[in-house]
Scaffold this motif. Structure first.
Motif, PDB file in Angstrom:
ATOM      1  N   ALA A 195       1.260  -1.026  -0.343  1.00 48.71           N
ATOM      2  CA  ALA A 195       0.264  -0.291   0.320  1.00 48.71           C
ATOM      3  C   ALA A 195       0.747   1.621  -0.454  1.00 48.71           C
ATOM      4  O   ALA A 195       0.146   2.369  -0.818  1.00 48.71           O
ATOM      5  CB  ALA A 195      -0.959   0.040   0.747  1.00 48.71           C
ATOM      6  N   LYS A 196       1.570   1.263   0.585  1.00 46.21           N
ATOM      7  CA  LYS A 196       3.016   2.182   0.609  1.00 46.21           C
ATOM      8  C   LYS A 196       4.154   2.357  -0.496  1.00 46.21           C
ATOM      9  O   LYS A 196       3.543   3.974  -0.863  1.00 46.21           O
ATOM     10  CB  LYS A 196       3.808   1.903   1.650  1.00 46.21           C
ATOM     11  N   LEU A 197       4.337   1.465  -1.286  1.00 43.92           N
ATOM     12  CA  LEU A 197       4.776   1.830  -2.592  1.00 43.92           C
ATOM     13  C   LEU A 197       3.792   1.805  -3.308  1.00 43.92           C
ATOM     14  O   LEU A 197       3.994   2.995  -4.687  1.00 43.92           O
ATOM     15  CB  LEU A 197       4.805  -0.503  -2.814  1.00 43.92           C
ATOM     16  N   ALA A 198       2.763   1.549  -3.297  1.00 43.06           N
ATOM     17  CA  ALA A 198       1.332   2.106  -4.102  1.00 43.06           C
ATOM     18  C   ALA A 198       1.111   2.974  -4.050  1.00 43.06           C
ATOM     19  O   ALA A 198       1.191   4.139  -5.439  1.00 43.06           O
ATOM     20  CB  ALA A 198       0.212   1.370  -4.398  1.00 43.06           C
ATOM     21  N   MET A 199       0.867   3.720  -3.016  1.00 41.14           N
ATOM     22  CA  MET A 199       1.332   5.737  -3.102  1.00 41.14           C
ATOM     23  C   MET A 199       2.088   6.181  -3.445  1.00 41.14           C
ATOM     24  O   MET A 199       2.102   7.599  -3.812  1.00 41.14           O
ATOM     25  CB  MET A 199       0.596   5.934  -1.466  1.00 41.14           C
ATOM     26  N   HIS A 200       3.486   5.685  -3.777  1.00 43.98           N
ATOM     27  CA  HIS A 200       4.500   6.932  -3.894  1.00 43.98           C
ATOM     28  C   HIS A 200       4.889   6.280  -5.749  1.00 43.98           C
ATOM     29  O   HIS A 200       5.327   7.262  -5.993  1.00 43.98           O
ATOM     30  CB  HIS A 200       5.663   6.224  -2.669  1.00 43.98           C
ATOM     31  N   LEU A 201       4.902   5.150  -5.919  1.00 42.76           N
ATOM     32  CA  LEU A 201       4.915   5.197  -6.979  1.00 42.76           C
ATOM     33  C   LEU A 201       4.554   4.617  -8.513  1.00 42.76           C
ATOM     34  O   LEU A 201       4.314   4.948  -9.715  1.00 42.76           O
ATOM     35  CB  LEU A 201       5.936   3.228  -7.357  1.00 42.76           C
ATOM     36  N   MET A 202       2.385   4.835  -7.671  1.00 39.61           N
ATOM     37  CA  MET A 202       1.375   4.761  -8.948  1.00 39.61           C
ATOM     38  C   MET A 202       0.761   6.226  -8.709  1.00 39.61           C
ATOM     39  O   MET A 202       0.607   6.532  -8.983  1.00 39.61           O
ATOM     40  CB  MET A 202       0.558   3.588  -8.184  1.00 39.61           C
ATOM     41  N   ASP A 203       0.357   6.215 -10.284  1.00 45.72           N
ATOM     42  CA  ASP A 203      -0.901   7.881 -10.566  1.00 45.72           C
ATOM     43  C   ASP A 203      -1.818   7.097 -10.026  1.00 45.72           C
ATOM     44  O   ASP A 203      -2.421   6.048  -9.183  1.00 45.72           O
ATOM     45  CB  ASP A 203      -0.566   7.562 -12.194  1.00 45.72           C
ATOM     46  N   ASP A 204      -3.125   8.071  -9.851  1.00 47.96           N
ATOM     47  CA  ASP A 204      -4.410   7.366  -9.155  1.00 47.96           C
ATOM     48  C   ASP A 204      -5.116   6.707  -9.508  1.00 47.96           C
ATOM     49  O   ASP A 204      -5.956   5.893  -9.164  1.00 47.96           O
ATOM     50  CB  ASP A 204      -5.346   8.855  -8.856  1.00 47.96           C
ATOM     51  N   VAL A 205      -4.902   6.362 -11.454  1.00 51.00           N
ATOM     52  CA  VAL A 205      -5.490   5.486 -12.094  1.00 51.00           C
ATOM     53  C   VAL A 205      -5.153   4.137 -11.136  1.00 51.00           C
ATOM     54  O   VAL A 205      -6.226   3.172 -11.450  1.00 51.00           O
ATOM     55  CB  VAL A 205      -5.479   5.729 -13.639  1.00 51.00           C
ATOM     56  N   ASN A 206      -4.175   4.257 -11.176  1.00 47.81           N
ATOM     57  CA  ASN A 206      -4.023   2.790 -11.394  1.00 47.81           C
ATOM     58  C   ASN A 206      -3.423   1.978  -9.504  1.00 47.81           C
ATOM     59  O   ASN A 206      -3.915   1.109  -9.367  1.00 47.81           O
ATOM     60  CB  ASN A 206      -1.729   2.979 -11.657  1.00 47.81           C
ATOM     61  N   LEU A 207      -3.842   3.049  -8.573  1.00 54.95           N
ATOM     62  CA  LEU A 207      -4.171   3.393  -7.372  1.00 54.95           C
ATOM     63  C   LEU A 207      -5.455   2.934  -6.805  1.00 54.95           C
ATOM     64  O   LEU A 207      -5.911   1.419  -6.297  1.00 54.95           O
ATOM     65  CB  LEU A 207      -4.161   4.349  -6.981  1.00 54.95           C
ATOM     66  N   VAL A 208      -6.151   3.026  -8.182  1.00 57.24           N
ATOM     67  CA  VAL A 208      -7.843   2.135  -8.206  1.00 57.24           C
ATOM     68  C   VAL A 208      -7.377   0.606  -8.245  1.00 57.24           C
ATOM     69  O   VAL A 208      -8.415  -0.032  -7.799  1.00 57.24           O
ATOM     70  CB  VAL A 208      -9.417   3.262  -8.927  1.00 57.24           C
ATOM     71  N   VAL A 254      15.037   3.197  -4.370  1.00 52.86           N
ATOM     72  CA  VAL A 254      16.016   3.489  -3.610  1.00 52.86           C
ATOM     73  C   VAL A 254      15.381   4.122  -2.544  1.00 52.86           C
ATOM     74  O   VAL A 254      15.069   3.797  -1.089  1.00 52.86           O
ATOM     75  CB  VAL A 254      17.068   3.258  -3.978  1.00 52.86           C
ATOM     76  N   CYS A 255      14.755   5.404  -3.256  1.00 55.08           N
ATOM     77  CA  CYS A 255      14.543   6.603  -2.013  1.00 55.08           C
ATOM     78  C   CYS A 255      12.676   6.584  -1.954  1.00 55.08           C
ATOM     79  O   CYS A 255      12.471   6.698  -0.367  1.00 55.08           O
ATOM     80  CB  CYS A 255      14.398   7.597  -3.424  1.00 55.08           C
ATOM     81  N   VAL A 256      12.358   5.330  -2.679  1.00 53.23           N
ATOM     82  CA  VAL A 256      11.309   5.340  -2.399  1.00 53.23           C
ATOM     83  C   VAL A 256      10.841   4.157  -0.594  1.00 53.23           C
ATOM     84  O   VAL A 256      10.940   4.578   0.602  1.00 53.23           O
ATOM     85  CB  VAL A 256      10.225   4.745  -3.386  1.00 53.23           C
ATOM     86  N   LEU A 257      12.164   3.151  -0.559  1.00 49.69           N
ATOM     87  CA  LEU A 257      12.028   2.584  -0.526  1.00 49.69           C
ATOM     88  C   LEU A 257      12.869   2.965   1.813  1.00 49.69           C
ATOM     89  O   LEU A 257      11.937   3.249   2.722  1.00 49.69           O
ATOM     90  CB  LEU A 257      13.000   1.643   0.213  1.00 49.69           C
ATOM     91  N   ARG A 258      13.453   4.001   1.492  1.00 50.56           N
ATOM     92  CA  ARG A 258      13.586   5.200   2.600  1.00 50.56           C
ATOM     93  C   ARG A 258      12.546   6.054   2.772  1.00 50.56           C
ATOM     94  O   ARG A 258      12.172   6.112   4.460  1.00 50.56           O
ATOM     95  CB  ARG A 258      15.311   5.693   1.961  1.00 50.56           C
TER      96      ARG A 258
END
Length: 110
Positions: free
Chosen positions: A35-48, A87-91
């Motif tokens: 869920a945290k990964l998705a919030m950082h990596l995905m755009d709004d459409v892909n969050l759905v 790496v930045c997202v994981l941090r």
């Protein structure tokens, strides 16, 4: 260099024991944080789409994490596709030791 799904599930790490290679399964190690990964990596459409996957695969976060990575790697995410981004997202989501392992593996790959 852009990461591939194969590398995200099978990144070679330098081994200090007997010269054997070890592998890092990034998808597996980050699955509970999808869920945290998705919030950082995905755009709004892909969050759905991720929310829909969550309903289908509630008991298998590794499948959801793999789908999040697939969408990101396909270029439909909100972040650039690079190891540095990952790496930045994981941090950002407090997975510092995994970020350090990835950096070490990438240095070894040259």
């Amino acid at each position: 260099m852009q990461p591939t799904l194969m590398q995200l599930t099978y990144l070679r790490l330098p081994s200090m024991i007997d010269g054997r290679d070890e592998h890092l399964n990034i998808v597996q190690r980050t699955a509970i944080h999808y869920a945290k990964l998705a919030m950082h990596l995905m755009d709004d459409v892909n969050l759905v789409i991720t929310a829909s996957l969550e309903m289908q695969f509630r008991h298998n976060p590794e499948i959801i994490a793999k789908e999040v990575y697939k969408k990101w790697i396909s270029g439909t995410g909100r972040k650039p596709i690079s190891w540095q981004t990952l790496v930045c997202v994981l941090r950002d989501i407090q997975l510092n030791s995994l970020a350090e392992e990835i950096e070490a593996a990438l240095k070894h790959l040259g």
